[in-house]
Motif scaffolding. Structure first.
Motif, PDB file in Angstrom:
ATOM      1  N   ARG A   1       0.833  -1.214   0.000  1.00 40.80           N
ATOM      2  CA  ARG A   1       0.000   0.000   0.000  1.00 40.80           C
ATOM      3  C   ARG A   1       0.865   1.262   0.000  1.00 40.80           C
ATOM      4  O   ARG A   1       0.625   2.203  -0.758  1.00 40.80           O
ATOM      5  CB  ARG A   1      -0.898   0.014   1.241  1.00 40.80           C
ATOM      6  N   ALA A   2       1.878   1.274   0.887  1.00 37.10           N
ATOM      7  CA  ALA A   2       2.722   2.467   1.038  1.00 37.10           C
ATOM      8  C   ALA A   2       3.467   2.790  -0.252  1.00 37.10           C
ATOM      9  O   ALA A   2       3.589   3.951  -0.647  1.00 37.10           O
ATOM     10  CB  ALA A   2       3.711   2.267   2.182  1.00 37.10           C
ATOM     11  N   LEU A   3       3.945   1.749  -0.931  1.00 36.36           N
ATOM     12  CA  LEU A   3       4.760   1.945  -2.133  1.00 36.36           C
ATOM     13  C   LEU A   3       3.904   2.195  -3.373  1.00 36.36           C
ATOM     14  O   LEU A   3       4.164   3.125  -4.140  1.00 36.36           O
ATOM     15  CB  LEU A   3       5.654   0.717  -2.357  1.00 36.36           C
ATOM     16  N   ILE A   4       2.876   1.368  -3.557  1.00 36.44           N
ATOM     17  CA  ILE A   4       2.116   1.410  -4.812  1.00 36.44           C
ATOM     18  C   ILE A   4       0.947   2.392  -4.750  1.00 36.44           C
ATOM     19  O   ILE A   4       0.726   3.170  -5.683  1.00 36.44           O
ATOM     20  CB  ILE A   4       1.627  -0.012  -5.180  1.00 36.44           C
ATOM     21  N   GLU A   5       0.192   2.372  -3.662  1.00 35.21           N
ATOM     22  CA  GLU A   5      -0.977   3.259  -3.561  1.00 35.21           C
ATOM     23  C   GLU A   5      -0.583   4.678  -3.134  1.00 35.21           C
ATOM     24  O   GLU A   5      -0.960   5.659  -3.763  1.00 35.21           O
ATOM     25  CB  GLU A   5      -1.980   2.687  -2.548  1.00 35.21           C
ATOM     26  N   ASP A   6       0.179   4.771  -2.042  1.00 33.28           N
ATOM     27  CA  ASP A   6       0.461   6.086  -1.453  1.00 33.28           C
ATOM     28  C   ASP A   6       1.769   6.703  -1.939  1.00 33.28           C
ATOM     29  O   ASP A   6       2.026   7.876  -1.695  1.00 33.28           O
ATOM     30  CB  ASP A   6       0.486   5.980   0.077  1.00 33.28           C
ATOM     31  N   LYS A   7       2.613   5.872  -2.591  1.00 34.82           N
ATOM     32  CA  LYS A   7       3.901   6.350  -3.119  1.00 34.82           C
ATOM     33  C   LYS A   7       4.693   7.130  -2.058  1.00 34.82           C
ATOM     34  O   LYS A   7       5.192   8.230  -2.308  1.00 34.82           O
ATOM     35  CB  LYS A   7       3.692   7.198  -4.372  1.00 34.82           C
ATOM     36  N   ILE A   8       4.773   6.541  -0.861  1.00 36.02           N
ATOM     37  CA  ILE A   8       5.542   7.147   0.235  1.00 36.02           C
ATOM     38  C   ILE A   8       7.015   7.266  -0.162  1.00 36.02           C
ATOM     39  O   ILE A   8       7.706   8.219   0.191  1.00 36.02           O
ATOM     40  CB  ILE A   8       5.386   6.322   1.538  1.00 36.02           C
ATOM     41  N   VAL A   9       7.513   6.255  -0.895  1.00 36.08           N
ATOM     42  CA  VAL A   9       8.828   6.352  -1.537  1.00 36.08           C
ATOM     43  C   VAL A   9       8.666   5.992  -3.005  1.00 36.08           C
ATOM     44  O   VAL A   9       7.625   5.468  -3.416  1.00 36.08           O
ATOM     45  CB  VAL A   9       9.887   5.431  -0.872  1.00 36.08           C
ATOM     46  N   GLU A  10       9.709   6.251  -3.793  1.00 37.39           N
ATOM     47  CA  GLU A  10       9.618   6.070  -5.242  1.00 37.39           C
ATOM     48  C   GLU A  10       9.841   4.628  -5.691  1.00 37.39           C
ATOM     49  O   GLU A  10       9.233   4.163  -6.642  1.00 37.39           O
ATOM     50  CB  GLU A  10      10.641   6.981  -5.945  1.00 37.39           C
ATOM     51  N   THR A  11      10.760   3.929  -5.021  1.00 37.03           N
ATOM     52  CA  THR A  11      11.188   2.613  -5.527  1.00 37.03           C
ATOM     53  C   THR A  11      11.316   1.587  -4.400  1.00 37.03           C
ATOM     54  O   THR A  11      11.470   1.954  -3.226  1.00 37.03           O
ATOM     55  CB  THR A  11      12.571   2.713  -6.207  1.00 37.03           C
ATOM     56  N   PRO A  12      11.304   0.283  -4.753  1.00 35.51           N
ATOM     57  CA  PRO A  12      11.535  -0.759  -3.738  1.00 35.51           C
ATOM     58  C   PRO A  12      12.940  -0.676  -3.138  1.00 35.51           C
ATOM     59  O   PRO A  12      13.161  -1.113  -2.009  1.00 35.51           O
ATOM     60  CB  PRO A  12      11.329  -2.072  -4.498  1.00 35.51           C
ATOM     61  N   HIS A  13      13.885  -0.105  -3.888  1.00 35.78           N
ATOM     62  CA  HIS A  13      15.250   0.045  -3.373  1.00 35.78           C
ATOM     63  C   HIS A  13      15.254   0.852  -2.078  1.00 35.78           C
ATOM     64  O   HIS A  13      15.955   0.510  -1.115  1.00 35.78           O
ATOM     65  CB  HIS A  13      16.144   0.767  -4.401  1.00 35.78           C
ATOM     66  N   GLU A  14      14.461   1.925  -2.064  1.00 35.18           N
ATOM     67  CA  GLU A  14      14.428   2.790  -0.883  1.00 35.18           C
ATOM     68  C   GLU A  14      13.785   2.085   0.307  1.00 35.18           C
ATOM     69  O   GLU A  14      14.200   2.269   1.448  1.00 35.18           O
ATOM     70  CB  GLU A  14      13.671   4.080  -1.217  1.00 35.18           C
ATOM     71  N   VAL A  15      12.781   1.252   0.033  1.00 32.56           N
ATOM     72  CA  VAL A  15      12.154   0.467   1.102  1.00 32.56           C
ATOM     73  C   VAL A  15      13.195  -0.450   1.748  1.00 32.56           C
ATOM     74  O   VAL A  15      13.341  -0.498   2.969  1.00 32.56           O
ATOM     75  CB  VAL A  15      10.979  -0.386   0.563  1.00 32.56           C
ATOM     76  N   ASP A  16      13.925  -1.185   0.903  1.00 40.50           N
ATOM     77  CA  ASP A  16      14.887  -2.155   1.428  1.00 40.50           C
ATOM     78  C   ASP A  16      16.015  -1.473   2.186  1.00 40.50           C
ATOM     79  O   ASP A  16      16.430  -1.940   3.252  1.00 40.50           O
ATOM     80  CB  ASP A  16      15.441  -3.021   0.289  1.00 40.50           C
ATOM     81  N   LEU A  17      16.515  -0.360   1.657  1.00 38.89           N
ATOM     82  CA  LEU A  17      17.573   0.371   2.350  1.00 38.89           C
ATOM     83  C   LEU A  17      17.073   0.865   3.710  1.00 38.89           C
ATOM     84  O   LEU A  17      17.759   0.713   4.731  1.00 38.89           O
ATOM     85  CB  LEU A  17      18.047   1.552   1.507  1.00 38.89           C
ATOM     86  N   ALA A  18      15.872   1.429   3.731  1.00 38.80           N
ATOM     87  CA  ALA A  18      15.312   1.969   4.975  1.00 38.80           C
ATOM     88  C   ALA A  18      15.094   0.876   6.009  1.00 38.80           C
ATOM     89  O   ALA A  18      15.391   1.050   7.197  1.00 38.80           O
ATOM     90  CB  ALA A  18      13.995   2.693   4.687  1.00 38.80           C
ATOM     91  N   MET A  19      14.606  -0.277   5.577  1.00 36.28           N
ATOM     92  CA  MET A  19      14.327  -1.365   6.529  1.00 36.28           C
ATOM     93  C   MET A  19      15.609  -1.982   7.080  1.00 36.28           C
ATOM     94  O   MET A  19      15.678  -2.366   8.248  1.00 36.28           O
ATOM     95  CB  MET A  19      13.456  -2.434   5.869  1.00 36.28           C
ATOM     96  N   ILE A  20      16.637  -2.061   6.253  1.00 35.71           N
ATOM     97  CA  ILE A  20      17.913  -2.605   6.729  1.00 35.71           C
ATOM     98  C   ILE A  20      18.594  -1.612   7.670  1.00 35.71           C
ATOM     99  O   ILE A  20      19.037  -1.969   8.762  1.00 35.71           O
ATOM    100  CB  ILE A  20      18.838  -2.955   5.536  1.00 35.71           C
ATOM    101  N   MET A  21      18.652  -0.342   7.256  1.00 36.86           N
ATOM    102  CA  MET A  21      19.359   0.662   8.039  1.00 36.86           C
ATOM    103  C   MET A  21      18.568   1.164   9.244  1.00 36.86           C
ATOM    104  O   MET A  21      19.146   1.603  10.232  1.00 36.86           O
ATOM    105  CB  MET A  21      19.725   1.861   7.147  1.00 36.86           C
ATOM    106  N   GLY A  22      17.246   1.074   9.172  1.00 32.66           N
ATOM    107  CA  GLY A  22      16.412   1.613  10.248  1.00 32.66           C
ATOM    108  C   GLY A  22      15.906   0.591  11.239  1.00 32.66           C
ATOM    109  O   GLY A  22      15.560   0.933  12.368  1.00 32.66           O
ATOM    110  N   THR A  23      15.830  -0.692  10.814  1.00 27.74           N
ATOM    111  CA  THR A  23      15.300  -1.728  11.707  1.00 27.74           C
ATOM    112  C   THR A  23      16.235  -2.910  11.887  1.00 27.74           C
ATOM    113  O   THR A  23      15.974  -3.767  12.724  1.00 27.74           O
ATOM    114  CB  THR A  23      13.951  -2.277  11.180  1.00 27.74           C
TER     115      THR A  23
END
Length: 717
Positions: A640-662
Motif C-alpha cells: 500500500r505504502a509503495l504502490i498506492e500512497d507512493k511514500i517512496v519512489e522505488t523498492p530500493h528505498e524500502v529495502d535500504l530503509a528497513m535494513i538501516m532503520g530496523t
C-alpha cells in the motif's frame, strides 16, 4: 579509456615508480582490463634492471578501493568465478615473485583487492591521514578474500590479528595497521613519496632484497597461541564468536575460517591458493552473496543521489547546525554532527537539560577515547564544536536547525515559529518527529518551503538511517540540503513523503501489533523473539523491540495509525491492558522483559502474562506461522505504502530503509527483495489463509499485493 595511462611506470634512476591512476574514474579498482594492464606492467618490470619498485596512487585519498563489484555481481556460474579468481591470484603471485624488492606507498582507502595487492608486495608504508584505511571487507559481500588475502595476511600478521580483520570484514587505520604488522612504516601524507624513495634507496644500499614476510610472535602467550595446539584454541574461539554474532545465517565468515585453518602454515603456495579459490567459488554463487551485493548497491545509490531525482538541484553546504532540545536524541544529534566537523549550537530551557545533552555527547566520545580510536587532543577538539545556550543567541548565523523537542504538535509549531524569527530568512529548520505530520507542522513556519523532516533513529550514534520527510511545501533545495547534510553526518538518508508513520514506523507497526496477537493467542514471548532472531535473522524480536522503543510510545503510535487507517489496524486486548499496567519497557525497567539498573535486558518478566489477564502460555502456533504473520504483515502494508500512497519512489528505498532503520537481515536483501524471493503468490495465499484461520481482517491481503500476485509480478521488475 587508456589502460596505459591508468597504470604507468615512471623511471626514477634505479627505482621504478608505478603510478596507479584509473582514467575516467574517481577511484582505482581492479576490473578485468585494469588487471590485464597490471599483468603487462609486472611482466615489463620482471624483465627490467630496476633495483626496487614503488607502487603509489595518484588518486586523492584512494589507493585501491578493491575489485570491481559489478563484475563479481555478474559472475553466475562456478566456472566463471573460478577463472576470474585464478587470474587475480596469478597476478598477485607475479607481484610477489618480482625479482626486485617492492614497496606499496599507501595513502587513502586500500580495501579488498587493494589490501591483497599490498600483501603481495615486500614492504608497506602508509600515511597517518584519516582517509587511510586498510582492510578486507569481502565478508560483508558474502564472499571471502580471494586474491591471496586468506593466505598472505595470516602468514604476515599471525592468526589472531588477521582473523580479527578477515572474519569481521573490517579495516584499520595506519597506526593500528603498523601495530598489527600489516604495514612497516607510517608517515605524514606530504612526505610519502620522499620517504618511500628514501626507504627504497636504503634497501638497495644495504642489499636487503626481498622481505621475509613471516610472522614472529612476541610474548609467551602469542607464542603458545601460534603453536600447533594453540591454533586449535584460536580457531575454536573464532568459530564460537562468529556463530554468536551471526546465528549461522552468514556462511562467509565460517568458510573463511575453514579456508585459513586448512591453508595456514602452507609450504606450497599453489595448494593454499587453491583452497582459498575453492572457498571463494562456493560462496560467490550463493543467493546470500548476491543479496549482500544488492545491499552494497543500495548504499552506493545513496552516495550518488541528491535526494531529488531527475532534477539538477544543488544542496547548500551546511557548516553550522542548531539543535533544539538537549535530551538523549538532541545530544546524539549534536554528537554525530560535531564528530564530522560541523559546528553545533544546542538550545534548551535550562542549564540542567543542556548539561545532560552535553554529557551524552561527551560520554560517546569518551568511549572512543578509551578504545584509542581518538586521542585526547581530538576529544577536546570535538567537544569544542558543541556550544550550549538557553536563548537563541548564535542562531542568526546557523545554516540549519534540527528540532528535537516533545512530540506535541502545538508546542512544536510554536517553537518552530519562534526559532524561524531568530534565524536568517533562508535558513532551514528540520523536525525530528517520528509520528507527527510534517506538512501540518510546517504551518508554524513563516516560510514552509524552508521546512522538512529529518527523522533520526534511536540510538542516534548507532542507527544509520535518516528519513528525510518532504512536506507538501518543502522546496527541492531544502530536501537536497537535508539529504546531503545526512550524508555529511555519516548517515544513510531516504527521502519519504509525509504520511502517518512515514515509511519505517508504518511498516514496523503491523509487525509489532501482530506480535501482541500472537501473545493473545497463547504464544510465549521468548519463543516468538527467539524465532525471529535465530530462525529469521532479525537483530531482536518484536517484544524486545517494543521494550526498546517504549511501550507507551508503541501504544500511542498504534492509536495514531488506528485513527489514520481505520479498521485495518487492530489492537489486541492485551495491548489495552498493557496501557494500564504502568509498564514502559526498558526506560522504567519493566516491560515484556525485566532490566537491571544499567538497562541490561535480564529475561522475560514472567508476571507479564497474568498482569495482562492472559493464561500461562502454551505456544500452540508454529514458529513458521509466527514469523510469516509478522513479516508478511510488513510486506502487505508496504504494498500500500509503495504502490498506492507512493511514500517512496522505488523498492530500493524500502529495502535500504528497513535494513538501516530496523536491522532487517541484510543477508535477505531487504524486505521486498525477500518478498520477491519467497514469491508474492505464496505471501498472498498465506495471508488469506491466516486471515480466515485467525478471524483477522487485518491479515487480509491488500489490493496492491493481490494485483501483483495475480499478474505473477514482483516488487523488483
Amino acid at each position: 579509456m587508456s589502460m596505459q595511462d591508468s597504470i604507468r611506470i615512471v623511471p626514477q634512476g634505479e627505482i621504478a615508480v608505478v603510478e596507479l591512476d584509473l582514467v575516467g574514474e574517481k577511484v582505482n579498482k581492479f576490473s578485468t582490463p585494469v588487471m590485464m594492464r597490471m599483468k603487462d606492467v609486472i611482466t615489463e618490470l620482471s624483465k627490467s634492471s630496476y633495483k626496487a619498485v614503488i607502487f603509489v596512487s595518484k588518486k586523492n585519498k584512494i589507493y585501491i578501493a578493491g575489485a570491481d563489484i559489478e563484475e563479481i555481481k555478474n559472475l553466475t556460474t562456478r566456472e566463471q568465478v573460478e577463472a576470474a579468481v585464478k587470474a587475480g591470484q596469478e597476478i598477485m603471485n607475479m607481484v610477489e615473485d618480482l625479482p626486485m624488492p617492492t614497496i606499496a606507498a599507501v595513502n587513502g582507502a586500500c580495501m579488498g583487492g587493494g589490501c591483497e595487492f599490498i600483501l603481495a608486495c615486500d614492504y608497506r608504508m602508509a600515511t597517518e591521514d584519516s582517509s587511510t584505511k586498510i582492510g578486507l571487507p569481502e565478508i560483508q559481500l558474502g564472499i571471502l578474500p580471494g586474491f591471496g588475502g586468506c593466505v598472505r595476511m595470516p602468514k604476515l600478521m599471525g592468526l589472531q590479528a588477521s582473523l580479527d580483520i578477515i572474519l569481521a570484514g573490517k579495516s584499520v587505520n595506519a597506526k593500528k595497521a603498523m601495530k598489527a604488522g600489516l604495514v612497516d612504516r607510517v608517515v605524514h601524507p606530504a612526505i610519502l613519496m620522499d620517504e618511500a624513495t628514501k626507504w627504497a634507496k636504503e634497501i638497495i644500499a644495504k642489499g636487503k632484497g626481498k622481505a621475509e614476510k613471516k610472522y614472529h610472535p612476541k610474548g609467551a602467550v602469542n607464542k603458545v597461541l601460534e603453536s600447533f595446539v594453540g591454533r586449535g584454541i584460536v580457531f575454536k574461539k573464532a568459530k564460537e564468536g562468529v556463530l554468536k554474532a551471526t546465528s549461522g545465517h552468514y556462511p562467509a565468515p565460517l568458510k573463511a575460517l575453514e579456508v585459513i585453518q586448512k591453508s595456514y602454515g602452507w609450504s606450497d603456495r599453489s595448494d593454499a591458493l587453491r583452497i582459498e579459490r575453492e572457498g571463494f567459488c562456493e560462496l560467490a554463487v550463493t543467493d546470500i552473496s548476491k543479496n549482500l551485493i544488492h545491499v552494497f548497491y543500495l548504499t552506493e545509490m545513496v552516495k550518488k543521489s541528491s535526494g531529488v531525482p531527475g532534477k539538477d538541484v544543488k544542496a547548500r553546504d551546511v557548516k553550522s547546525l542548531g539543535v533544539l532540545g538537549a535530551g538523549t536524541m538532541g545530544g546524539g544529534i549534536a554528537y554525530v554532527a560535531a564528530d564530522k566537523g560541523i559546528e553545533v549550537r544546542m538550545k534548551d530551557l535550562n542549564a540542567d537539560a543542556l548539561g545532560k545533552g552535553l554529557k551524552h555527547a561527551s560520554d560517546l566520545w569518551m568511549k572512543l577515547l578509551k578504545r584509542k580510536s581518538i586521542d585526547k587532543y581530538q576529544f577536546r577538539q570535538k567537544m569544542d564544536k558543541v556550544t550550549a545556550t538557553t536563548d537563541y543567541s548564535g542562531f542568526g548565523t546557523l545554516d540549519v536547525v534540527v528540532e528535537a523537542i516533545v512530540e506535541d504538535m502545538g508546542i512544536k509549531q510554536k517553537v518552530i515559529a519562534e526559532c524561524a524569527s531568530k534565524m536568517r530568512p533562508d535558513a532551514i529548520i528540520a523536525t525530528n518527529t517520528s509520528s507527527l505530520s510534517v506538512t501540518e507542522m510546517a504551518k508554524g513556519h513563516p516560510r514552509p518551503e524552508y521546512f522538512a523532516g529529518m527523522h533520526f533513529f534511536n540510538p542516534v550514534n548507532k542507527m544509520p538511517l535518516i528519513e528525510v520527510i518532504r512536506g507538501e511545501k518543502s522546496s527541492d533545495e531544502t530536501v537536497a540540503t537535508i539529504f546531503e547534510l545526512s550524508k555529511k553526518m555519516g548517515k544513510m538518508p531516504v527521502v519519504v513523503k509525509d504520511g502517518p508513520g512515514f515509511l519505517v514506523n508504518r511498516l514496523l507497526l503491523p509487525y509489532m501489533a501482530e506480535a501482541a496477537f500472537l501473545l493473545q493467542e497463547g504464544m510465549e514471548i521468548k519463543t516468538v523473539d527467539t524465532a525471529y532472531v535465530k530462525e529469521f535473522g532479525m537483530p531482536m524480536g518484536p517484544f524486545a523491540l517494543m521494550d526498546e522503543v517504549g511501550l507507551d510510545v508503541c501504544i500511542k503510535v498504534l492509536k495514531i495509525f488506528k485513527k489514520a487507517f481505520g479498521d485495518r489496524v487492530e489492537m489486541a486486548p492485551c495491548m489495552e491492558a498493557l496501557e494500564k499496567s504502568g509498564r514502559l519497557g526498558k526506560k522504567n525497567g519493566k516491560g515484556f522483559y525485566s532490566y537491571d539498573s544499567e538497562g541490561k535486558r535480564l529475561g522475560v518478566d514472567e508476571t507479564i502474562y497474568s498482569a495482562l489477564g492472559l493464561k500461562a502460555p502454551t505456544s500452540p502456533l508454529s514458529t513458521k506461522e509466527c514469523i510469516e504473520r509478522g513479516v508478511f504483515a510488513m510486506v502487505n502494508e508496504c504494498s500500500r505504502a509503495l504502490i498506492e500512497d507512493k511514500i517512496v519512489e522505488t523498492p530500493h528505498e524500502v529495502d535500504l530503509a528497513m535494513i538501516m532503520g530496523t536491522g532487517f537481515p541484510p543477508f535477505r536483501g531487504g524486505l521486498l527483495k525477500y518478498a520477491d524471493s519467497v514469491g508474492l503468490t505464496y505471501i498472498e495465499t498465506q495471508m488469506a489463509e491466516y486471515a480466515v484461520q485467525r478471524n483477522a481482517a487485518r491479515l487480509r491481503p491488500a489490493n496492491p499485493l493481490k494485483d501483483l500476485a495475480k499478474a505473477n509480478k514482483k516488487f523488483y521488475t
